[in-house]
Design a protein around this motif. Structure first.
Motif, PDB file in Angstrom:
ATOM      1  N   SER A   1       0.825  -1.217   0.000  1.00  0.00           N
ATOM      2  CA  SER A   1       0.000   0.000   0.000  1.00  0.00           C
ATOM      3  C   SER A   1       0.854   1.261   0.000  1.00  0.00           C
ATOM      4  CB  SER A   1      -0.958   0.003   1.196  1.00  0.00           C
ATOM      5  OG  SER A   1      -1.788  -1.125   1.145  1.00  0.00           O
TER       6      SER A   1
ATOM      7  N   ASP B   1      -8.039  -3.787  -6.036  1.00  0.00           N
ATOM      8  CA  ASP B   1      -8.021  -2.584  -5.201  1.00  0.00           C
ATOM      9  C   ASP B   1      -6.618  -2.009  -5.028  1.00  0.00           C
ATOM     10  OD1 ASP B   1     -10.739  -2.856  -4.910  1.00  0.00           O
ATOM     11  OD2 ASP B   1     -10.636  -3.636  -2.860  1.00  0.00           O
ATOM     12  N   THR B   2      -5.589  -2.808  -5.277  1.00  0.00           N
ATOM     13  CA  THR B   2      -4.209  -2.326  -5.110  1.00  0.00           C
ATOM     14  C   THR B   2      -3.517  -2.047  -6.438  1.00  0.00           C
ATOM     15  OG1 THR B   2      -3.335  -4.583  -5.008  1.00  0.00           O
ATOM     16  CG2 THR B   2      -3.946  -3.539  -2.916  1.00  0.00           C
TER      17      THR B   2
ATOM     18  N   ASP C   1      -3.461   0.484  -8.847  1.00  0.00           N
ATOM     19  CA  ASP C   1      -3.767   1.849  -9.255  1.00  0.00           C
ATOM     20  C   ASP C   1      -2.777   2.318 -10.329  1.00  0.00           C
ATOM     21  OD1 ASP C   1      -4.464   4.489  -9.511  1.00  0.00           O
ATOM     22  OD2 ASP C   1      -3.995   5.014  -7.428  1.00  0.00           O
TER      23      ASP C   1
ATOM     24  N   GLY D   1      -4.031  -8.714  -9.639  1.00  0.00           N
ATOM     25  CA  GLY D   1      -4.788  -7.484  -9.419  1.00  0.00           C
ATOM     26  C   GLY D   1      -4.804  -6.548 -10.610  1.00  0.00           C
TER      27      GLY D   1
END
Length: 104
Positions: free
Chosen positions: A23, A49-50, A52, A74
């Motif tokens: 994160s 979700d991770t 980006d 992801g």
């Protein structure tokens, strides 16, 4: 664990690696890249979700530019990668491409 496996594979080839925390904010990655000037930046995303894409856009460009590799389930793999970003498919591919980028 994946990042530790990559680091171990690189260590077998005597290639140093730095693992940054989960994160990690885009600004912290950009700052680390600016300070360290790595040949390769590998970004793993375990879940959507991770993953980006903004974190990839924040990586500063140098001459020569760092190779940017992404991997993990992801990331959306729809062929729409940012320029200069490459998808790696497995551990062997990741280690091989990093080794190639650092001139081994």
């Amino acid at each position: 664990l994946v990042l530790w496996a990559v680091a171990a594979g690189l260590a077998e080839r005597r290639i140093a690696a730095r693992i940054l925390g989960a994160s990690l904010p885009a600004s912290a990655l950009a700052s680390a890249v600016q300070r360290l000037g790595p040949a390769v930046v590998f970004v793993w995303a375990q879940i959507p979700d991770t993953s980006d894409p903004a974190i990839l856009s924040a990586i500063p460009a140098f001459r020569p530019a760092a190779s940017v590799l992404i991997g993990g389930p992801g990331w959306r793999h729809d062929g729409q990668l940012l320029p200069g970003v490459s998808w790696v498919t497995d551990l062997t591919d990741t280690i091989t491409r990093i080794a190639r980028a650092v001139g081994e």
